[in-house]
Write a protein that holds these residues in place. Structure first.
Motif, PDB file in Angstrom:
ATOM      1  N   LYS A  67      -2.234 -47.674 -64.944  1.00 39.06           N
ATOM      2  CA  LYS A  67      -3.334 -47.490 -65.893  1.00 39.06           C
ATOM      3  C   LYS A  67      -3.033 -48.182 -67.217  1.00 39.06           C
ATOM      4  CE  LYS A  67      -3.824 -43.475 -67.943  1.00 39.06           C
ATOM      5  NZ  LYS A  67      -4.119 -42.049 -68.168  1.00 39.06           N
ATOM      6  N   MET A  68      -4.057 -48.863 -67.751  1.00 38.01           N
ATOM      7  CA  MET A  68      -3.929 -49.507 -69.053  1.00 38.01           C
ATOM      8  C   MET A  68      -5.319 -49.705 -69.639  1.00 38.01           C
ATOM      9  SD  MET A  68      -2.040 -53.105 -70.119  1.00 38.01           S
ATOM     10  CE  MET A  68      -0.396 -52.472 -69.769  1.00 38.01           C
ATOM     11  N   GLY A  69      -5.447 -49.596 -70.960  1.00 36.47           N
ATOM     12  CA  GLY A  69      -6.716 -49.851 -71.625  1.00 36.47           C
ATOM     13  C   GLY A  69      -7.202 -51.259 -71.343  1.00 36.47           C
ATOM     14  N   SER A  70      -8.505 -51.424 -71.216  1.00 37.20           N
ATOM     15  CA  SER A  70      -9.075 -52.711 -70.806  1.00 37.20           C
ATOM     16  C   SER A  70      -8.701 -53.848 -71.745  1.00 37.20           C
ATOM     17  CB  SER A  70     -10.597 -52.605 -70.719  1.00 37.20           C
ATOM     18  OG  SER A  70     -10.986 -51.781 -69.647  1.00 37.20           O
ATOM     19  N   LEU A  71      -8.784 -53.597 -73.043  1.00 35.71           N
ATOM     20  CA  LEU A  71      -8.480 -54.655 -73.998  1.00 35.71           C
ATOM     21  C   LEU A  71      -6.979 -54.909 -74.084  1.00 35.71           C
ATOM     22  CD1 LEU A  71     -11.077 -53.692 -76.729  1.00 35.71           C
ATOM     23  CD2 LEU A  71     -11.236 -55.523 -75.048  1.00 35.71           C
ATOM     24  N   ASP A  72      -6.197 -53.855 -73.866  1.00 32.66           N
ATOM     25  CA  ASP A  72      -4.740 -54.037 -73.865  1.00 32.66           C
ATOM     26  C   ASP A  72      -4.299 -54.910 -72.693  1.00 32.66           C
ATOM     27  OD1 ASP A  72      -4.220 -52.659 -76.157  1.00 32.66           O
ATOM     28  OD2 ASP A  72      -3.773 -50.758 -75.171  1.00 32.66           O
ATOM     29  N   MET A  73      -4.879 -54.677 -71.514  1.00 34.56           N
ATOM     30  CA  MET A  73      -4.451 -55.471 -70.348  1.00 34.56           C
ATOM     31  C   MET A  73      -4.864 -56.933 -70.498  1.00 34.56           C
ATOM     32  SD  MET A  73      -7.031 -54.390 -67.177  1.00 34.56           S
ATOM     33  CE  MET A  73      -6.973 -52.616 -67.442  1.00 34.56           C
ATOM     34  N   ALA A  74      -5.975 -57.154 -71.231  1.00 30.54           N
ATOM     35  CA  ALA A  74      -6.427 -58.529 -71.454  1.00 30.54           C
ATOM     36  C   ALA A  74      -5.487 -59.279 -72.386  1.00 30.54           C
ATOM     37  CB  ALA A  74      -7.841 -58.530 -72.030  1.00 30.54           C
ATOM     38  N   ARG A  75      -4.738 -58.531 -73.203  1.00 33.31           N
ATOM     39  CA  ARG A  75      -3.777 -59.141 -74.114  1.00 33.31           C
ATOM     40  C   ARG A  75      -2.386 -59.242 -73.500  1.00 33.31           C
ATOM     41  NH1 ARG A  75      -6.282 -55.086 -77.571  1.00 33.31           N
ATOM     42  NH2 ARG A  75      -7.839 -56.045 -78.947  1.00 33.31           N
ATOM     43  N   GLU A  76      -2.169 -58.511 -72.407  1.00 32.51           N
ATOM     44  CA  GLU A  76      -0.853 -58.425 -71.780  1.00 32.51           C
ATOM     45  C   GLU A  76      -0.517 -59.703 -71.010  1.00 32.51           C
ATOM     46  OE1 GLU A  76       2.474 -55.709 -70.796  1.00 32.51           O
ATOM     47  OE2 GLU A  76       0.867 -55.698 -72.292  1.00 32.51           O
ATOM     48  N   SER A  77       0.757 -60.019 -70.944  1.00 31.56           N
ATOM     49  CA  SER A  77       1.206 -61.110 -70.078  1.00 31.56           C
ATOM     50  C   SER A  77       1.211 -60.602 -68.638  1.00 31.56           C
ATOM     51  CB  SER A  77       2.612 -61.552 -70.475  1.00 31.56           C
ATOM     52  OG  SER A  77       3.107 -62.500 -69.548  1.00 31.56           O
ATOM     53  N   VAL A  78       0.395 -61.217 -67.792  1.00 35.77           N
ATOM     54  CA  VAL A  78       0.251 -60.725 -66.414  1.00 35.77           C
ATOM     55  C   VAL A  78       0.639 -61.788 -65.390  1.00 35.77           C
ATOM     56  CG1 VAL A  78      -1.523 -59.027 -67.007  1.00 35.77           C
ATOM     57  CG2 VAL A  78      -2.201 -61.352 -66.380  1.00 35.77           C
ATOM     58  N   SER A  79       1.489 -62.710 -65.780  1.00 38.79           N
ATOM     59  CA  SER A  79       1.879 -63.780 -64.860  1.00 38.79           C
ATOM     60  C   SER A  79       2.598 -63.244 -63.629  1.00 38.79           C
ATOM     61  CB  SER A  79       2.774 -64.796 -65.578  1.00 38.79           C
ATOM     62  OG  SER A  79       3.922 -64.160 -66.120  1.00 38.79           O
ATOM     63  N   THR A 172     -12.959 -43.432 -77.498  1.00 37.23           N
ATOM     64  CA  THR A 172     -11.617 -43.983 -77.431  1.00 37.23           C
ATOM     65  C   THR A 172     -11.446 -45.043 -78.525  1.00 37.23           C
ATOM     66  OG1 THR A 172     -12.347 -45.614 -75.803  1.00 37.23           O
ATOM     67  CG2 THR A 172     -11.358 -43.582 -74.956  1.00 37.23           C
ATOM     68  N   ASP A 173     -10.217 -45.463 -78.725  1.00 39.33           N
ATOM     69  CA  ASP A 173      -9.905 -46.464 -79.740  1.00 39.33           C
ATOM     70  C   ASP A 173     -10.561 -47.796 -79.357  1.00 39.33           C
ATOM     71  OD1 ASP A 173      -8.730 -48.374 -81.410  1.00 39.33           O
ATOM     72  OD2 ASP A 173      -6.820 -47.317 -81.470  1.00 39.33           O
ATOM     73  N   PRO A 174     -11.475 -48.300 -80.178  1.00 47.40           N
ATOM     74  CA  PRO A 174     -12.201 -49.532 -79.817  1.00 47.40           C
ATOM     75  C   PRO A 174     -11.319 -50.777 -79.780  1.00 47.40           C
ATOM     76  CG  PRO A 174     -12.721 -48.899 -82.071  1.00 47.40           C
ATOM     77  CD  PRO A 174     -11.947 -47.756 -81.472  1.00 47.40           C
ATOM     78  N   VAL A 175     -10.151 -50.705 -80.397  1.00 49.02           N
ATOM     79  CA  VAL A 175      -9.251 -51.855 -80.398  1.00 49.02           C
ATOM     80  C   VAL A 175      -8.502 -51.964 -79.066  1.00 49.02           C
ATOM     81  CG1 VAL A 175      -7.254 -52.923 -81.543  1.00 49.02           C
ATOM     82  CG2 VAL A 175      -8.993 -51.738 -82.901  1.00 49.02           C
ATOM     83  N   HIS A 176      -8.377 -50.836 -78.363  1.00 52.28           N
ATOM     84  CA  HIS A 176      -7.571 -50.807 -77.144  1.00 52.28           C
ATOM     85  C   HIS A 176      -8.367 -50.503 -75.871  1.00 52.28           C
ATOM     86  CE1 HIS A 176      -3.847 -50.969 -79.486  1.00 52.28           C
ATOM     87  NE2 HIS A 176      -4.409 -50.102 -80.305  1.00 52.28           N
ATOM     88  N   SER A 177      -9.448 -49.753 -75.998  1.00 50.11           N
ATOM     89  CA  SER A 177     -10.156 -49.241 -74.822  1.00 50.11           C
ATOM     90  C   SER A 177     -11.612 -49.672 -74.818  1.00 50.11           C
ATOM     91  CB  SER A 177     -10.077 -47.709 -74.806  1.00 50.11           C
ATOM     92  OG  SER A 177     -10.904 -47.159 -73.813  1.00 50.11           O
ATOM     93  N   ASN A 178     -12.114 -49.996 -73.640  1.00 59.41           N
ATOM     94  CA  ASN A 178     -13.465 -50.546 -73.535  1.00 59.41           C
ATOM     95  C   ASN A 178     -14.565 -49.553 -73.863  1.00 59.41           C
ATOM     96  OD1 ASN A 178     -15.405 -52.671 -72.632  1.00 59.41           O
ATOM     97  ND2 ASN A 178     -15.907 -51.096 -71.132  1.00 59.41           N
TER      98      ASN A 178
END
Length: 351
Positions: A67-79, A172-178
């Protein structure tokens, strides 16, 4: 005659052989485990044993997720991941802008933003002319709600004497969660007289927007965590909560005993207007692309809606349970959220 019988027997034998061969080849297909991040509101769907069984047996996919916030996962390195599964097109756009690659990206289902409340709270809002009811479905006028929040109206002012403090909506926090991001976009649009916010509109709305959002204090980063708090703390803890429509459907379907205890108190309020949450599956690796075929499976689509409350399109046939919850068949009054650049600038102001 004997020749015909022998020929028919050979034909039957060939058909049986081919059928067995096909079944064996299918069973021999290697099951691929794909890893990635998902928004918390989709955990119930992916944890569903019926869903995972279909994915494994028919499409040879096993999902390994965190589980991860939508905006956080978009910023995460997912290679090192095979997929991400955020809850908005904005998160998908952020992922691309951050250099994220994708074999394929597609909306697989949608859910409108709703506001969850309680019977006594809703009665007060009806008396104040903010909420209306028709055939068991409740609507909340967002313009009127915003006016109450901007005026620092207290619950006591509208006759809800059991609650303390000013009227506010928890998100939820708008900076981290959709879900929090969508709620922010909705409030920003209302403050902009119903017009989609552009960059040059931000100076006029950012102060009242920040004031409204700050009324609820600390914000969770997960939609599932906030929904759990809403259910646990009741009207005294979370009187109004902005989250996804699917969450109450899934809870009621999966927890019938618990649902029966609280169903008469729960209220689902449909914002007018509202916004759509687009749940986007992004296949980072080729191995994860099989998920798209699985999402077209009729049984999967039935479970997506009936068991977990996600819509495939804007209209849907309601089950008896959904009717008892107060779910609406059709979502019509929907606004267009601001583009990524505008929302990003708003987030910079709010951080």
């Amino acid at each position: 005659m004997k020749t015909k019988i022998i020929g028919a027997g050979i034909l039957v034998a060939v058909i049986v052989f081919v059928a067995v061969f096909v079944v064996m080849k299918q069973s021999e297909a290697e099951t691929v485990t794909v890893t990635g991040y998902v928004g918390g509101e989709k955990i119930g769907f992916l944890d569903d044993e019926k869903v995972s069984s279909i994915l494994s047996k028919k499409y040879h996919i096993e999902m390994d997720y965190r589980k991860m916030g939508s905006l956080d996962m978009a910023r995460e390195s997912v290679s090192d991941k095979d997929f991400i599964f955020p809850s908005s097109s904005l998160a998908a756009e952020l992922y691309k802008l951050n250099g994220g690659s994708a074999q394929r990206s597609e909306d697989v289902f949608i859910s409108p933003l709703v506001i969850y409340s309680w019977d006594t709270v809703t009665d007060g809002l009806i008396s104040a002319g903010v909420v209306s009811e028709s055939n068991g479905v409740y609507s909340i006028d967002m313009q009127k709600l915003v006016e109450l929040m901007r005026a620092d109206t207290s619950w006591a002012d509208i006759g809800v004497n059991d609650l303390y403090g000013q009227i506010c909506v928890y998100s939820t926090d708008p900076v981290h969660s959709n879900s929090g991001n969508l709620y922010t976009a909705l409030i920003a649009t209302v403050l902009n007289n119903g017009n989609t916010v552009r960059k040059n509109d931000i100076p006029d709305i950012i102060e009242p927007l920040n004031d409204i959002l700050s009324k609820s204090g600390y914000k969770e980063t997960s939609s599932s965590d906030l929904f759990s708090q809403y259910l646990r703390t009741g009207a005294g803890g979370k009187a109004l909560v902005a989250l996804y429509e699917n969450q109450i459907i899934e809870f009621a379907a999966e927890n019938p005993a618990d649902w029966n205890k609280i169903k008469d108190k729960i209220r689902v309020l449909y914002p007018t207007p509202t916004v759509w949450s687009n749940h986007v599956f992004i296949a980072v690796s080729e191995e994860a692309t099989g998920f798209f075929e699985a999402m077209n499976d009729k049984e999967i689509q039935r479970l997506v809606w009936e068991a977990h409350g996600f819509r495939i399109d804007t209209t849907a046939e309601l089950t008896p349970l959904m009717k008892s919850i107060g779910i609406t068949e059709e979502i019509t009054r929907v606004i267009q959220i601001p583009d990524y650049d505008t929302m990003n600038e708003i987030m910079i102001y709010l951080e």
